[in-house]
Design a protein around this motif. Structure first.
Motif, PDB file in Angstrom:
ATOM      1  N   GLN A 296      39.664  -9.513  19.700  1.00 43.64           N
ATOM      2  CA  GLN A 296      40.682 -10.264  18.982  1.00 43.64           C
ATOM      3  C   GLN A 296      40.125 -11.663  18.757  1.00 43.64           C
ATOM      4  O   GLN A 296      39.295 -12.145  19.524  1.00 43.64           O
ATOM      5  CB  GLN A 296      41.982 -10.376  19.792  1.00 43.64           C
TER       6      GLN A 296
ATOM      7  N   SER B 289      35.659 -12.622  11.741  1.00 45.75           N
ATOM      8  CA  SER B 289      35.602 -11.429  10.901  1.00 45.75           C
ATOM      9  C   SER B 289      35.086 -11.774   9.513  1.00 45.75           C
ATOM     10  O   SER B 289      35.809 -11.725   8.527  1.00 45.75           O
ATOM     11  CB  SER B 289      36.983 -10.784  10.818  1.00 45.75           C
TER      12      SER B 289
ATOM     13  N   ASN C   2      38.443  -6.845  10.982  1.00 48.50           N
ATOM     14  CA  ASN C   2      39.648  -6.951  10.168  1.00 48.50           C
ATOM     15  C   ASN C   2      40.199  -8.362  10.330  1.00 48.50           C
ATOM     16  O   ASN C   2      40.513  -8.787  11.432  1.00 48.50           O
ATOM     17  CB  ASN C   2      40.660  -5.916  10.681  1.00 48.50           C
ATOM     18  N   THR C   3      40.295  -9.090   9.248  1.00 46.95           N
ATOM     19  CA  THR C   3      40.852 -10.442   9.319  1.00 46.95           C
ATOM     20  C   THR C   3      42.057 -10.558   8.400  1.00 46.95           C
ATOM     21  O   THR C   3      42.162  -9.861   7.397  1.00 46.95           O
ATOM     22  CB  THR C   3      39.782 -11.491   8.955  1.00 46.95           C
TER      23      THR C   3
ATOM     24  N   SER D  54      42.758 -11.904  13.710  1.00 44.46           N
ATOM     25  CA  SER D  54      41.724 -10.909  13.449  1.00 44.46           C
ATOM     26  C   SER D  54      41.542  -9.985  14.645  1.00 44.46           C
ATOM     27  O   SER D  54      41.802 -10.361  15.780  1.00 44.46           O
ATOM     28  CB  SER D  54      40.398 -11.590  13.106  1.00 44.46           C
ATOM     29  N   THR D  55      41.116  -8.772  14.338  1.00 49.97           N
ATOM     30  CA  THR D  55      40.803  -7.778  15.353  1.00 49.97           C
ATOM     31  C   THR D  55      39.515  -7.081  14.942  1.00 49.97           C
ATOM     32  O   THR D  55      39.115  -7.116  13.779  1.00 49.97           O
ATOM     33  CB  THR D  55      41.916  -6.724  15.491  1.00 49.97           C
TER      34      THR D  55
ATOM     35  N   LYS E 124      42.492  -0.540   8.723  1.00 51.17           N
ATOM     36  CA  LYS E 124      42.761  -1.967   8.950  1.00 51.17           C
ATOM     37  C   LYS E 124      44.131  -2.278   8.382  1.00 51.17           C
ATOM     38  O   LYS E 124      44.458  -1.844   7.276  1.00 51.17           O
ATOM     39  CB  LYS E 124      41.738  -2.836   8.227  1.00 51.17           C
TER      40      LYS E 124
ATOM     41  N   GLY F 188      45.406  -8.263   9.568  1.00 51.40           N
ATOM     42  CA  GLY F 188      44.316  -8.568  10.501  1.00 51.40           C
ATOM     43  C   GLY F 188      44.650  -8.297  11.951  1.00 51.40           C
ATOM     44  O   GLY F 188      43.780  -8.377  12.809  1.00 51.40           O
TER      45      GLY F 188
ATOM     46  N   THR G 128      43.457  -2.863  14.013  1.00 51.14           N
ATOM     47  CA  THR G 128      42.283  -2.146  13.523  1.00 51.14           C
ATOM     48  C   THR G 128      42.190  -0.850  14.302  1.00 51.14           C
ATOM     49  O   THR G 128      42.454  -0.828  15.507  1.00 51.14           O
ATOM     50  CB  THR G 128      41.002  -2.977  13.748  1.00 51.14           C
TER      51      THR G 128
END
Length: 194
Positions: A30, A34, A54-55, A69-70, A87, A91, A94
């Motif tokens: 996390q 990203s 993924n953002t 993000s993740t 995704k 974000g 994911t």
């Protein structure tokens, strides 16, 4: 050293090396950078891993001082065959789905889905609950497809007072965390082990 905002490959490599020493096959992240540069650097430095980053949308950057993000980094061989990625939630969620093969030891399950989540913090309870309702809906869809599920990440919820540095949970955290477990049928594996 490369610019850290580009996903410093030395830091990523060191982190994964440490995880490798402990037999970690899948790493959920996390608040990771990203960016396309992070993706390129990770692919170049760690060719034996698959990275899904993924953002959130850029308009979230100002409100949160960064984009939620993740990400998931999984070993190509020891994690099983990656069959899909997803995704979503701006974000904050994911997934990577792995094939367990026809002769899975879990009998009725031939797919494993790992979800990396980054729960919202500093928001009203109704916004937090709306986010978790979407995650629970996603998990329910996966359960209907008879997939094994691992939910990992930074929930920004403490299941009990011992999980907070000051020993006091914020309003509604324990109930929200327990509700996630109850509604998904998942267990808190950390608490089961410790």
């Amino acid at each position: 050293d490369p610019d850290p905002s580009d996903g410093n490959p030395r830091i990523i490599s060191e982190t994964l090396s440490q995880c490798g020493e402990h037999g970690v096959d899948i790493l959920c992240m996390q608040e990771c950078p990203s960016t396309k540069a992070t993706q390129r650097n990770t692919n170049r430095c760690l060719p034996e891993y698959i990275t899904t980053l993924n953002t959130g949308p850029k308009e979230n950057h100002k409100a949160h001082n960064s984009a939620p993000s993740t990400g998931i980094i999984s070993h190509k061989k020891s994690s099983g065959q990656l069959v899909s990625r997803w995704k979503g939630l701006q974000g904050r969620l994911t997934t990577q789905t792995f094939s367990l093969g026809e002769h899975s030891p879990f009998r009725t399950h031939t797919r494993l889905v790992v979800l990396a989540v980054y729960g919202p913090t500093g928001v009203p309870n109704n916004i937090r609950d709306a986010f978790w309702n979407k995650v629970i809906k996603k998990i329910s869809e996966l359960r209907q497809q008879k997939k094994l599920i691992i939910l990992a990440g930074d929930f920004n919820l403490a299941p009990s007072n011992i999980d907070r540095h000051n020993g006091k949970n914020k309003c509604g955290e324990q109930q929200s965390f327990q509700s996630i477990l109850d509604r998904t049928g998942l267990i808190d594996s950390f608490r089961e082990r410790h």
